[in-house]
Each structure stands twice: as C-alpha cells, then as structure tokens.
Write an enzyme that holds these catalytic residues in place. Structure first.
Site, PDB file in Angstrom:
ATOM      1  N   ASP A  16       0.819  -1.209   0.000  1.00 20.75           N
ATOM      2  CA  ASP A  16       0.000   0.000   0.000  1.00 20.75           C
ATOM      3  C   ASP A  16       0.858   1.267   0.000  1.00 20.75           C
ATOM      4  O   ASP A  16       1.918   1.292   0.623  1.00 20.75           O
ATOM      5  CB  ASP A  16      -0.902  -0.026   1.242  1.00 20.75           C
ATOM      6  CG  ASP A  16      -2.040   0.983   1.141  1.00 20.75           C
ATOM      7  OD1 ASP A  16      -2.283   1.517   0.040  1.00 20.75           O
ATOM      8  OD2 ASP A  16      -2.690   1.225   2.175  1.00 20.75           O
ATOM      9  N   HIS A  33       3.032   3.236  -9.020  1.00 18.88           N
ATOM     10  CA  HIS A  33       2.921   1.777  -9.216  1.00 18.88           C
ATOM     11  C   HIS A  33       4.197   1.219  -9.853  1.00 18.88           C
ATOM     12  O   HIS A  33       4.620   0.111  -9.545  1.00 18.88           O
ATOM     13  CB  HIS A  33       1.701   1.444 -10.080  1.00 18.88           C
ATOM     14  CG  HIS A  33       0.400   1.801  -9.416  1.00 18.88           C
ATOM     15  ND1 HIS A  33       0.141   1.497  -8.099  1.00 18.88           N
ATOM     16  CD2 HIS A  33      -0.711   2.456  -9.869  1.00 18.88           C
ATOM     17  CE1 HIS A  33      -1.067   1.935  -7.775  1.00 18.88           C
ATOM     18  NE2 HIS A  33      -1.603   2.525  -8.831  1.00 18.88           N
ATOM     19  N   LEU A 127      11.416 -20.613  -4.223  1.00 14.63           N
ATOM     20  CA  LEU A 127      10.366 -19.744  -3.673  1.00 14.63           C
ATOM     21  C   LEU A 127       9.083 -19.851  -4.491  1.00 14.63           C
ATOM     22  O   LEU A 127       9.123 -19.834  -5.728  1.00 14.63           O
ATOM     23  CB  LEU A 127      10.850 -18.286  -3.724  1.00 14.63           C
ATOM     24  CG  LEU A 127       9.813 -17.212  -3.359  1.00 14.63           C
ATOM     25  CD1 LEU A 127       9.528 -17.205  -1.862  1.00 14.63           C
ATOM     26  CD2 LEU A 127      10.267 -15.835  -3.826  1.00 14.63           C
TER      27      LEU A 127
HETATM   28  C1  FPP Z   1      -1.740   0.108  -3.492  1.00 16.23           C
HETATM   29  O1  FPP Z   1      -1.310   1.456  -3.470  1.00 16.23           O
HETATM   30  C2  FPP Z   1      -1.209  -0.595  -4.648  1.00 16.23           C
HETATM   31  C3  FPP Z   1      -1.970  -1.171  -5.660  1.00 16.23           C
HETATM   32  C4  FPP Z   1      -3.443  -1.165  -5.661  1.00 16.23           C
HETATM   33  C5  FPP Z   1      -1.336  -1.795  -6.822  1.00 16.23           C
HETATM   34  C6  FPP Z   1      -0.124  -2.639  -6.533  1.00 16.23           C
HETATM   35  C7  FPP Z   1       0.699  -2.689  -7.756  1.00 16.23           C
HETATM   36  C8  FPP Z   1       2.046  -2.715  -7.809  1.00 16.23           C
HETATM   37  C9  FPP Z   1       2.916  -2.832  -6.628  1.00 16.23           C
HETATM   38  C10 FPP Z   1       2.777  -2.594  -9.108  1.00 16.23           C
HETATM   39  C11 FPP Z   1       2.380  -3.497 -10.171  1.00 16.23           C
HETATM   40  C12 FPP Z   1       2.780  -4.882  -9.948  1.00 16.23           C
HETATM   41  C13 FPP Z   1       2.007  -5.913 -10.323  1.00 16.23           C
HETATM   42  C14 FPP Z   1       2.463  -7.306 -10.092  1.00 16.23           C
HETATM   43  C15 FPP Z   1       0.676  -5.666 -10.949  1.00 16.23           C
HETATM   44  P1  FPP Z   1      -2.392   2.611  -3.635  1.00 16.23           P
HETATM   45  O2  FPP Z   1      -2.506   2.939  -5.085  1.00 16.23           O
HETATM   46  O3  FPP Z   1      -3.671   2.195  -2.982  1.00 16.23           O
HETATM   47  O4  FPP Z   1      -1.699   3.766  -2.845  1.00 16.23           O
HETATM   48  P2  FPP Z   1      -2.422   4.951  -2.067  1.00 16.23           P
HETATM   49  O5  FPP Z   1      -3.225   4.319  -0.965  1.00 16.23           O
HETATM   50  O6  FPP Z   1      -1.280   5.768  -1.564  1.00 16.23           O
HETATM   51  O7  FPP Z   1      -3.268   5.677  -3.070  1.00 16.23           O
END
Ligand code: FPP
Length: 240
Positions: A16, A33, A127
C-alpha cells in the site's frame, strides 16, 4: 538480527501507498505503481535469499476495478511488462509463480502472459511467488461455499462432513491451486491498519506488522525489520 532458524514459511504483503508516494513527488499515480513494482522485485529476490518458501503479494483486489480506467489499465500494463521481462530471471532463480484470484477477467494480453509464466515456472522448486490479482477474501469464500454446495447437490459430499480443511482446500490458496499454508506474517505498508479483504480465512492466526513507509520505499532492510518484529512475538494459537 534476523534469526534464520525462525523464519516464517509464508509471508503475505499488502503493497500500500504507491499513490501517496507519487503524489508527494508531484508524479502521476502510475509512476507510484512503477516504483512499487521495482520494490516488489527486490522483495521477491530477498525472500528467496532469506529462505522464505512462500511470498504472496496483493497486486489487484476485486475492489480496485473502481479506480480510473487509466490507472487500472496502467497497472495491468505494468504487470505484463513485469512478467514478460522477468520470466527468464524467475525461471533461472527457480521461482514458481501462482495466481490467487480469477485472472480470467483481466485483459487478454495479461491473461496470456500470466498463463505462460505459470506454465514455464510450474516445475520450479524454490520460492513460490503468489500474485493476488482480481482477488478478494470474501469472493474467495463465496466461491468455496458455492463449490461445496455443488458437491452436496451432486451427492459427492454430506453437509456434516464439511471440515475446516475442506474449506481451506477450496480457496485459491488450497491444494488444487496455489497449495500454500496460512501466512505466519502479514505486512501492510503505509500506516493503514486494515486487512482490506486480504486472506480473510487464512489470516486467522497471522502476526500483523505495519511498517510506517510507503510501498515504493519498502526496502529489503525494512523487510528484515518486519521479520525481526515477527520473530520477537510469541505465537500461542489460542493456547497458553
Ligand atoms: C496500493 O497502493 C497498490 C496497488 C493497488 C497496486 C499494486 C501494484 C504494484 C505494486 C505494481 C504493479 C505490480 C504488479 C504485479 C501488478 P495505492 O494505489 O492504494 O496507494 P495509495 O493508498 O497511496 O493511493
């Protein structure tokens, strides 16, 4: 110091804070991201080095479809570029990839890349890297209940024979899919103190650690700190 003799077998991570990381820098959310993906790659590598057997990451939830089309399609583009560019390396490092969630609803090119990755890594013995995609804990339980209900209707199963193990087996982490034990440790970055529909059944006895850094800033050092925190706790499973 991390104690190599008391490593968790399965670590699950809620990645997050990508959006906030980007906002702090005046960058578009997708840049967050992208940085998050780089952080994730390092954590995959480091899990392998530490001898962790299963790593699960929450990459896209059943609720994430509510985000803008640009953000959703951007995340899937990142996913495709990640699995395509890292497939050789995953194979070389003996990593076995599994998906938690109904990924058939993802864009076609993502489904194709994921299937290739699953196929090419399926016999690896190092893994196991579970990527939760279009995953929701309640959706997973609904599917399990439905599957058991069908078995009862078909006469394959009596209601009184439904055990916790049978329910576990029907989940995405169950024996016919990812075959993954419950996580001993769940890490959520960015200071939010929630599970947000992640591994609801499997987290019954998990230790929860909430590092106060945004996901792109979650380094292998932060990871080791979270594991040390886990190791400092006493796990009693409801006993004394
Ligand atoms: C949460 O941060 C993150 C996500 C919903 C997406 C996770 C994606 C990645 C780590 C990169 C892509 C990798 C793959 C394998 C698809 P948020 O956007 O909710 O952050 P915020 O709460 O600060 O807005």
């Amino acid at each position: 110091m991390i104690n190599k003799d008391r490593m968790p077998v399965h670590v699950a991570v809620i990645m997050d804070g990508n959006g906030r990381w980007a906002k702090k820098r005046g960058l578009p959310r997708l840049a967050g991201h992208n940085a998050g993906m780089k952080a994730m790659k390092k954590i995959v590598d480091h899990s392998d080095k530490l001898g962790i057997r299963y790593l699960t990451v929450y990459a896209f939830s059943t609720e994430n479809w509510k985000r803008s089309i640009a953000e959703v399609s951007g995340i899937f583009r990142l996913l495709v570029s990640y699995v395509n560019s890292d497939l050789q390396e995953l194979v070389r490092n003996n990593v076995r990839v599994k998906i938690l969630g109904d990924y058939s609803e993802l864009p076609e090119d993502a489904v194709r890349s994921l299937e290739k990755t699953l196929e090419k890594t399926k016999d690896n013995t190092g893994l196991q890297f579970n990527i939760a995609l279009n995953y929701g804990g309640r959706d997973e339980l609904r599917r399990a209940v439905q599957s058991l209900a069908f078995k009862v209707r078909n006469g394959q199963l009596a209601p009184e024979d439904i055990t916790e193990d049978l329910i576990s087996a029907e989940l995405f982490t169950g024996s016919i899919n990812a075959d993954t034990p419950d996580p001993e440790l769940i890490i959520r970055t960015s200071g939010e103190l929630r599970l947000s529909n992640f591994l609801l059944w499997q987290s019954a006895y998990s230790e929860l650690v909430f590092p106060d850094v945004l996901w792109p800033d979650f380094t292998p050092e932060e990871y080791e700190k979270a594991i040390e925190d886990f190791q400092s706790r006493e796990r009693r499973f409801g006993g004394r």
